[in-house]
Design a protein around this motif. Structure first.
Motif, PDB file in Angstrom:
ATOM      1  N   PRO A   1     -38.100 -41.187 -18.905  1.00 44.91           N
ATOM      2  CA  PRO A   1     -39.294 -41.326 -19.748  1.00 44.91           C
ATOM      3  C   PRO A   1     -39.123 -40.548 -21.039  1.00 44.91           C
ATOM      4  CG  PRO A   1     -39.899 -40.798 -17.495  1.00 44.91           C
ATOM      5  CD  PRO A   1     -38.414 -40.657 -17.581  1.00 44.91           C
TER       6      PRO A   1
ATOM      7  N   GLU B   1     -42.208 -45.111 -20.487  1.00 41.04           N
ATOM      8  CA  GLU B   1     -41.379 -45.104 -19.271  1.00 41.04           C
ATOM      9  C   GLU B   1     -40.251 -46.127 -19.288  1.00 41.04           C
ATOM     10  OE1 GLU B   1     -44.395 -43.942 -15.784  1.00 41.04           O
ATOM     11  OE2 GLU B   1     -44.968 -45.776 -16.874  1.00 41.04           O
TER      12      GLU B   1
ATOM     13  N   LYS C   1     -45.233 -50.137 -15.497  1.00 43.07           N
ATOM     14  CA  LYS C   1     -44.669 -49.060 -16.313  1.00 43.07           C
ATOM     15  C   LYS C   1     -45.236 -49.151 -17.727  1.00 43.07           C
ATOM     16  CE  LYS C   1     -41.891 -47.436 -13.176  1.00 43.07           C
ATOM     17  NZ  LYS C   1     -42.039 -46.105 -12.635  1.00 43.07           N
TER      18      LYS C   1
END
Length: 121
Positions: free
Chosen positions: A83, A92, A55
């Motif tokens: 997000p 994120e 992420k």
């Protein structure tokens, strides 16, 4: 005091509220400059293991950390926030830290080896 008061204790919550916040440990696999950010920041790629994957996160941690020392470091992050667009970058996860005496971010970390993806409890 209000829950938004950063100096006081936040409003009480029940344990089920705590369980809604999914804090995981991940390993920084890439760190890049983020010159487009309004405040000095880095763009991080953090691996949370097979269940979550890699992420992206924007982190205002330039005062205490260099790009080179971040790669391979274990960090804690909230992985279940939606997000958030930060300039041209989509963050994120929220990488966690505490303020030092000057208000600069010091990352939350672990002091023993743990597998990536482990959930805070």
């Amino acid at each position: 005091m209000s829950g938004s008061d950063r100096q006081g204790v936040a409003d009480p919550i029940v344990f089920d509220d705590f369980l809604k916040v999914d804090v995981r440990v991940g390993e920084v696999v890439d760190a890049q400059p983020f010159p487009e950010a309004r405040k000095p920041a880095y763009r991080l790629a953090i691996d949370f293991g097979p269940g979550i994957g890699v992420k992206k996160s924007s982190a205002q941690i330039t005062k205490h950390y260099t790009l080179a020392e971040l790669v391979g470091r274990k960090v804690a992050a909230v992985v279940n926030f939606p997000p958030r667009q930060i300039g041209p970058f989509m963050s994120e996860v929220l990488t966690l830290g505490f303020p030092d005496d000057a208000g600069e971010v010091v990352l939350v970390g672990v002091d023993r080896e743990v597998p990536v993806g482990g959930r805070l409890f």
